[in-house]
Design a protein around this motif. Structure first.
Motif, PDB file in Angstrom:
ATOM      1  N   ASN A   1       0.824  -1.211   0.000  1.00  0.00           N
ATOM      2  CA  ASN A   1       0.000   0.000   0.000  1.00  0.00           C
ATOM      3  C   ASN A   1       0.863   1.269   0.000  1.00  0.00           C
ATOM      4  O   ASN A   1       0.579   2.229   0.718  1.00  0.00           O
ATOM      5  N   CYS A   2       1.879   1.231  -0.826  1.00  0.00           N
ATOM      6  CA  CYS A   2       2.789   2.381  -0.931  1.00  0.00           C
ATOM      7  C   CYS A   2       2.911   2.812  -2.387  1.00  0.00           C
ATOM      8  O   CYS A   2       3.971   3.284  -2.810  1.00  0.00           O
ATOM      9  N   ALA A   3       1.848   2.616  -3.184  1.00  0.00           N
ATOM     10  CA  ALA A   3       1.966   2.882  -4.621  1.00  0.00           C
ATOM     11  C   ALA A   3       1.378   4.237  -4.982  1.00  0.00           C
ATOM     12  O   ALA A   3       0.348   4.658  -4.453  1.00  0.00           O
ATOM     13  N   ALA A   4       2.063   4.909  -5.935  1.00  0.00           N
ATOM     14  CA  ALA A   4       1.516   6.146  -6.509  1.00  0.00           C
ATOM     15  C   ALA A   4       0.380   5.773  -7.465  1.00  0.00           C
ATOM     16  O   ALA A   4       0.385   4.671  -8.020  1.00  0.00           O
ATOM     17  N   PRO A   5      -0.595   6.652  -7.664  1.00  0.00           N
ATOM     18  CA  PRO A   5      -0.736   7.975  -7.072  1.00  0.00           C
ATOM     19  C   PRO A   5      -1.427   7.965  -5.711  1.00  0.00           C
ATOM     20  O   PRO A   5      -1.640   9.019  -5.121  1.00  0.00           O
ATOM     21  N   ASP A   6      -1.766   6.741  -5.204  1.00  0.00           N
ATOM     22  CA  ASP A   6      -2.497   6.694  -3.928  1.00  0.00           C
ATOM     23  C   ASP A   6      -1.708   7.329  -2.789  1.00  0.00           C
ATOM     24  O   ASP A   6      -2.297   7.965  -1.903  1.00  0.00           O
ATOM     25  N   THR A   7      -0.391   7.161  -2.803  1.00  0.00           N
ATOM     26  CA  THR A   7       0.412   7.695  -1.692  1.00  0.00           C
ATOM     27  C   THR A   7       0.226   9.219  -1.578  1.00  0.00           C
ATOM     28  O   THR A   7      -0.134   9.726  -0.520  1.00  0.00           O
ATOM     29  N   GLY A   8       0.431   9.916  -2.696  1.00  0.00           N
ATOM     30  CA  GLY A   8       0.261  11.378  -2.691  1.00  0.00           C
ATOM     31  C   GLY A   8      -1.169  11.766  -2.366  1.00  0.00           C
ATOM     32  O   GLY A   8      -1.417  12.751  -1.647  1.00  0.00           O
ATOM     33  N   ASN A   9      -2.115  10.997  -2.881  1.00  0.00           N
ATOM     34  CA  ASN A   9      -3.525  11.305  -2.629  1.00  0.00           C
ATOM     35  C   ASN A   9      -3.878  11.113  -1.153  1.00  0.00           C
ATOM     36  O   ASN A   9      -4.623  11.900  -0.568  1.00  0.00           O
ATOM     37  N   MET A  10      -3.326  10.060  -0.553  1.00  0.00           N
ATOM     38  CA  MET A  10      -3.587   9.833   0.879  1.00  0.00           C
ATOM     39  C   MET A  10      -2.977  10.952   1.713  1.00  0.00           C
ATOM     40  O   MET A  10      -3.544  11.369   2.717  1.00  0.00           O
ATOM     41  N   GLU A  11      -1.815  11.434   1.274  1.00  0.00           N
ATOM     42  CA  GLU A  11      -1.188  12.545   2.004  1.00  0.00           C
ATOM     43  C   GLU A  11      -2.069  13.788   1.945  1.00  0.00           C
ATOM     44  O   GLU A  11      -2.241  14.487   2.949  1.00  0.00           O
ATOM     45  N   VAL A  12      -2.641  14.050   0.759  1.00  0.00           N
ATOM     46  CA  VAL A  12      -3.553  15.207   0.620  1.00  0.00           C
ATOM     47  C   VAL A  12      -4.714  15.056   1.600  1.00  0.00           C
ATOM     48  O   VAL A  12      -5.055  15.991   2.345  1.00  0.00           O
ATOM     49  N   LEU A  13      -5.304  13.858   1.619  1.00  0.00           N
ATOM     50  CA  LEU A  13      -6.473  13.645   2.491  1.00  0.00           C
ATOM     51  C   LEU A  13      -6.079  13.734   3.965  1.00  0.00           C
ATOM     52  O   LEU A  13      -6.794  14.332   4.770  1.00  0.00           O
TER      53      LEU A  13
END
Ligand SMILES: Cc1cc2nc3c(=O)[nH]c(=O)nc-3n(C[C@H](O)[C@H](O)[C@H](O)COP(=O)(O)OP(=O)(O)OC[C@H]3O[C@@H](n4cnc5c(N)ncnc54)[C@H](O)[C@@H]3O)c2cc1C
Length: 393
Positions: free
Chosen positions: A79-91
């Motif tokens: 669970n460390c894959a882009a673009p989810d990582t950046g998106n999770m940081e935004v959230l």
């Protein structure tokens, strides 16, 4: 099993058919389960910044990321894959409690995937102030109209969330207050994923890079992140791009940028010198020179042009990616560079005797000349300087 996981994953996806984007190989879920059990989960959320993370520092995660980069699927497995990582940081950084509950929780849980939609076709999108997607407030909804492309992750069947950047206030005198970011469910009516873009001919399935349109897409006002006009601030945090407000790179045409002019000049020099070598291809030496110089020049020039085109240059929408592949192939098809270089090196080394004879003859002529004019203490290596006047080198 772990060592061959990439191979199994790719074998299940198969080659060619469009349903590569519909597949979700079971091996991913099996390995995700194992990663969670071993605590190898959400490693990217930095210590001290996010309560939701595993608590590693950026440096610690950087070292882990180096290992993750060795496999095609392991980032997603942990669970460390882009673009989810950046998106999770935004959230995690900017989301309200209810936004976190709706989107961050399932993302952290690896249940859904997401996409980040900033870049637009025919817009110089590296400068976020250029973004055009329209966001208009109507009653208790926002209405979105426009196009996006290079939306990574949009091809994955589990992509449920689009984080979309657009303009809520296009006439705001500050170009950095015009944008906003919205959380848009990926299946909202009016959203169409038209096609997936290729990267040098590869489709990057199953996540892919979508070309998407928004046609009167409606979302509630509660979908906004941080507030109207805060979009620029959010993407600065997310992309960590350098957006110096005083510099407007696209206030000028590309050919007015010094860097681009320099590239054009270097391309011209490369092309013309390659032509000169091609012209002289009667001799073996010049043929070998041409076979190294021309493909190398071609590849460099096409590479620069790709860069100038931005992401479009590597997609199927221009012939550049194909041309680059051909130019790269040219460094092999007509005999590899190394063989031509070896041949050139050998030809050059055969000149050693000739050069030595020339030097010897020159020394003799010089000696004769000095004698004729009665000059003494001559050191022929220094072309006539005497030992008294020899410059210190
Ligand atoms: C594989 C891939 C995945 C991507 N995923 C996403 C994604 O998930 N979401 C998303 O929104 N976007 C994504 N992008 C798009 C990417 O962020 C943009 O391509 C990038 O920001 C450049 O924008 P552009 O393509 O519009 O090029 P432009 O902004 O048109 O730039 C073109 C060229 O202009 C030159 N240039 C730019 N700025 C300057 C300057 N200051 N001075 C001199 N020259 C300059 C450079 O040579 C540059 O390459 C992805 C792109 C790729 C290739």
């Amino acid at each position: 099993m772990k060592r061959c996981a990439d191979a199994v994953f790719n074998q299940i996806l198969g080659v060619g058919p469009t349903d590569r984007f519909a597949k979700h190989p079971q091996i991913l879920e099996d390995l995700k389960q194992e990663a969670r059990e071993r605590g190898l989960w959400n490693l990217f959320l930095a210590k001290g910044h996010y309560a939701e993370g595993a608590g590693y520092s950026n440096l610690e995660y950087g070292l882990m990321a180096e290992q993750l980069g060795k496999s095609q699927i392991v980032s997603e497995v942990m669970n460390c894959a882009a673009p989810d990582t950046g998106n999770m940081e935004v959230l995690a950084k900017y989301g309200t409690q209810s936004q976190k509950q709706q989107w961050l929780a399932p993302l952290l849980d690896g249940k859904i995937r997401s996409a980040f939609l900033m870049t637009e076709p025919n817009i110089a999108s590296s400068d976020a102030t250029n973004i055009q997607l329209q966001i208009v407030r109507e009653g208790n909804e926002y209405v979105l109209n426009g196009s996006k492309w290079w939306s990574s992750g949009a091809g994955d069947p589990r992509c449920e969330l689009d984080i979309v950047m657009g303009k809520t206030d296009p006439s705001n005198p500050s170009p950095h207050k015009q944008q906003s970011v919205l959380l848009v469910p990926a299946r909202t009516p009016g959203i169409t994923v038209h096609r997936m873009l290729s990267v040098f001919g590869y489709d990057d399935a199953p996540h892919g890079h979508g070309h998407i349109s928004f046609d009167n897409v409606r979302v509630p006002l509660s979908s906004i992140v941080l507030g109207e006009g805060r979009g620029f601030e959010i993407i600065q945090g997310r992309l960590a791009r350098i957006h110096e407000p005083k510099i407007k790179p696209f206030g000028k045409l590309l050919h007015e940028h010094g860097l681009v002019l320099r590239q054009a000049a270097q391309a011209r020099i490369g092309i013309d010198s390659a032509r000169l070598v091609e012209d002289a291809k009667s001799a073996l030496k010049e043929i070998a020179e041409a076979k190294v110089l021309v493909p190398d020049m071609l590849q460099r020039v096409i590479d620069d042009v790709i860069q100038i085109y931005g992401a479009e240059g590597i997609s199927q929408d221009t012939p550049l990616a194909y041309m680059w592949a051909c130019a790269r192939t040219m460094r092999m098809v007509d005999g590899p560079d190394e063989v031509h270089l070896l041949q050139l090196g050998r030809t050059e080394s055969k000149r050693i005797g000739f050069v030595q004879d020339r030097l010897e003859r020159q020394k003799q002529l010089q000696g004769e000349c000095f004698r004729k004019y009665g000059v003494e203490n001559v050191d022929p290596l220094y072309m006539g300087w005497t030992s008294q006047t020899k410059p210190k080198l």
